[in-house]
Each structure stands twice: as structure tokens, then as C-alpha cells.
Motif scaffolding. Structure first.
Motif, short mmCIF file in Angstrom:
data_model
loop_
_atom_site.label_atom_id
_atom_site.label_comp_id
_atom_site.label_asym_id
_atom_site.label_seq_id
_atom_site.Cartn_x
_atom_site.Cartn_y
_atom_site.Cartn_z
N ASP A 1 23.38 29.91 46.65
CA ASP A 1 23.87 28.54 46.79
C ASP A 1 23.43 27.69 45.60
OD1 ASP A 1 25.05 29.17 49.20
OD2 ASP A 1 23.35 28.46 50.41
N ASP A 2 22.18 27.85 45.19
CA ASP A 2 21.68 27.11 44.03
C ASP A 2 22.46 27.48 42.78
OD1 ASP A 2 19.81 25.93 45.65
OD2 ASP A 2 18.15 27.22 45.00
N ARG A 3 22.72 28.75 42.63
CA ARG A 3 23.46 29.21 41.45
C ARG A 3 24.88 28.66 41.46
NH1 ARG A 3 23.87 35.43 39.31
NH2 ARG A 3 24.84 34.87 37.36
N GLU A 4 25.50 28.66 42.63
CA GLU A 4 26.86 28.13 42.75
C GLU A 4 26.87 26.64 42.40
OE1 GLU A 4 30.51 27.81 45.96
OE2 GLU A 4 28.55 28.47 46.64
N ARG A 5 25.91 25.88 42.90
CA ARG A 5 25.82 24.45 42.59
C ARG A 5 25.60 24.23 41.09
NH1 ARG A 5 21.71 23.73 46.38
NH2 ARG A 5 22.70 24.49 48.24
#
Length: 107
Positions: free
Chosen positions: A5-9
Motif C-alpha cells: 500500500d505504501d509503495r502504491e501511494r
């Protein structure tokens, strides 16, 4: 799952920054192009500034550069400046390089 999720954001934020930068570079390019055309037409500095703003506005008519090129070719021809689409496209490319350079120097 949070690492993904962090990477996607992070990717989404980078995409948004890149799009904003490209928008600003395109607007700067169009302004520089309008100034170039105003000088070609022999406009006063105030008229050139107003014309450059009009060129920036013209880019919002449709996607791509064709609306700007059409405006410039039409306006230059109407002002009695001998020009063609290839000349305007060359100027557009030159001003794109200059706009990008100005942004890089400002950073």
C-alpha cells in the motif's frame, strides 16, 4: 500488505508530481511560444504579453498541440508574417527545450 500500500501511494504521488510538472512545462512552453510569435508579428511588449496568455489559453481547447499550432499559423499568417506549420513546429520544439531548461535551473 501495508508495504505494498505504501509503495502504491508513493507511485501515485510520483505520478501526480510528474503530471503537474509536465503541465507547468507545457504552459511555460506555450507562453514562450506566444512571446516568440508576438515578436514575429511586431507587437508591443504589452500586446506580446497578452498574446502569450492567449496562446496558453488556446492549449485548453483540445488535447495535444494541434490547437496551439493552428492558432499560431493562423495569427502569424493574418499578420502578414511568412510562415508555415513546419516553422511553428520547430519553434514549439525549441521552446519546449527552453521551458524544460528553465524549470531545471529553477530547481
Amino acid at each position: 500488505m501495508t508495504m505494498f500500500d505504501d509503495r502504491e501511494r508513493a507511485f501515485e504521488a510520483k505520478f501526480a508530481r510528474d503530471e503537474e510538472l509536465q503541465f507547468r512545462i507545457t504552459a511555460r512552453r506555450n507562453r514562450l511560444l506566444g512571446q516568440w510569435a508576438g515578436e514575429q508579428m511586431g507587437l508591443t511588449p504589452a500586446e506580446t504579453d497578452a498574446y502569450a496568455k492567449a496562446v496558453v489559453q488556446a492549449d485548453f481547447e483540445e488535447a495535444g498541440d494541434e490547437d496551439v499550432i493552428r492558432k499560431l499559423v493562423g495569427d502569424l499568417t493574418a499578420a502578414g508574417v511568412e510562415t508555415d506549420e513546419a516553422t511553428v513546429r520547430r519553434a514549439l520544439e525549441d521552446k519546449a527545450v527552453e521551458a524544460r531548461r528553465q524549470f531545471m535551473e529553477a530547481r
